[in-house]
Design an enzyme around this catalytic site. Structure first.
Site, PDB file in Angstrom:
ATOM      1  NE  ARG A 103     -57.176 -25.532  16.865  1.00 51.16           N
ATOM      2  CZ  ARG A 103     -57.080 -26.202  15.722  1.00 51.16           C
ATOM      3  NH1 ARG A 103     -56.395 -25.697  14.704  1.00 51.16           N
ATOM      4  NH2 ARG A 103     -57.622 -27.386  15.602  1.00 51.16           N
ATOM      5  CE  LYS A 138     -49.127  -4.261   0.480  1.00 54.76           C
ATOM      6  NZ  LYS A 138     -49.387  -4.369  -0.974  1.00 54.76           N
ATOM      7  CE  LYS A 170     -45.368   1.924   0.163  1.00 58.83           C
ATOM      8  NZ  LYS A 170     -44.902   0.672  -0.444  1.00 58.83           N
ATOM      9  CD  GLU A 203     -44.170   3.373  -3.730  1.00 64.62           C
ATOM     10  OE1 GLU A 203     -44.369   2.296  -3.141  1.00 64.62           O
ATOM     11  OE2 GLU A 203     -45.003   4.296  -3.766  1.00 64.62           O
ATOM     12  CG  ASP A 225     -45.550   1.012  -6.574  1.00 64.08           C
ATOM     13  OD1 ASP A 225     -45.615  -0.157  -6.156  1.00 64.08           O
ATOM     14  OD2 ASP A 225     -46.506   1.809  -6.512  1.00 64.08           O
TER      15      ASP A 225
END
Length: 286
Positions: A103, A138, A170, A203, A225
């Site tokens: 698994r 992410k 950012k 950013e 962005d």
């Protein structure tokens, strides 16, 4: 394919042992109850989907962690294009060990192959441009190592690995710092005080912020962005090659080529790792 630097023996062992402990607990009782300890068998990794195979090298490490005497014979390697019915490898040895490892091998390879497949597809949409495809942070907690590895296998480029190996200023950093200039200047002070040498990316949300970065300087890359094609082209013209440019935010497979045509150096796509469909794989006794 060269193994990336974050895939170390220590990192692999920690990941695999933690994952096995989660699955096995105080014992694989289904296997212990039904399979004699001295039974030996073999199984093959059967591909039941079309895509790009990833995780073969990791599977070797998993099998070895479960039982160093298991033998794995590769038929295909990481990065291979596969179709339904292909066999990736054969594993042979103690039946109990094969079943206990099954698994974890499948969970890792199915997700990694899904990521590699989607990465390869999006990369194909960039053919004819200079733009490279980047991943993001992410990722699935405690599975980042494997997900970023899969992006490489699929032909993408790893962005920073985590918060520690690059400065990424950012929008929230910029707002909390009081503006572009303040954020960049504070960052340089921090790096000087701590003796660190880290690349800096900022950013930007509009052309005014791009201009501010150009006025301050001292960065390694500018992120554009959530800018549309017109703004992207204007930003490329404004920067005029002084810094590499990365487009990010809401970019889909339908818009990818148009974004690349603006002349940016990179496109980062979080969907490479957070919303992919796993490839259908199965480990079958034969």
């Amino acid at each position: 394919m060269q193994t990336p630097p974050y895939i170390t023996p220590e990192a692999l062992s920690t990941f695999i042992r933690t994952a096995l402990a989660e699955d096995i607990g105080d014992g694989d009782h289904s296997t212990l109850a039904s399979i004699p300890a001295d039974a030996h068998n073999r199984a093959h990794l059967l591909v039941k989907d079309a895509g790009v195979l990833a995780g073969v090298e990791l599977a070797h490490h998993i099998f070895r962690e479960v039982d160093p005497e298991l033998r794995v014979q590769n038929i295909l390697t990481d990065g291979a294009r596969v179709q339904h019915g292909d066999v990736a490898f054969i594993v042979e040895g103690r039946s109990r060990s094969i079943l206990t490892a099954e698994r974890l091998v499948l969970n890792c390879m199915q997700r990694m192959s899904g990521i590699a497949t989607h990465t390869a597809y999006l990369t194909s949409l960039l053919v004819g441009t200079k733009t490279r495809l980047l991943d993001t942070r992410k990722t699935t907690p405690n599975f980042r190592m494997c997900e970023k590895w899969a992006v490489l296998i699929g032909g993408g480029v790893n962005h920073r690995y985590g918060l520690f190996d690059m400065i990424m200023l950012k929008d929230n950093h910029v707002d909390y710092a009081g503006g572009i200039r303040q954020a960049i200047e504070a960052t340089h002070q921090y790096l000087a005080q701590t003796g660190r040498q880290l690349e800096i990316e900022v950013e930007t949300r509009n052309l005014s912020e791009v201009q501010q970065v150009l006025e301050v300087g001292g960065v390694n890359r500018i992120m554009l962005d959530n800018m549309g094609p017109t703004q992207l082209r204007e930003a490329v013209a404004l920067v005029a090659g002084r810094f590499p440019l990365e487009a990010s935010g809401g970019i889909t497979e339908e818009t990818l080529a148009e974004v690349a045509a603006s002349g940016v150096d990179y496109i980062s796509v979080g969907a490479l790792t957070y919303s992919v469909k796993s490839l259908d794989l199965s480990l079958k006794a034969f």
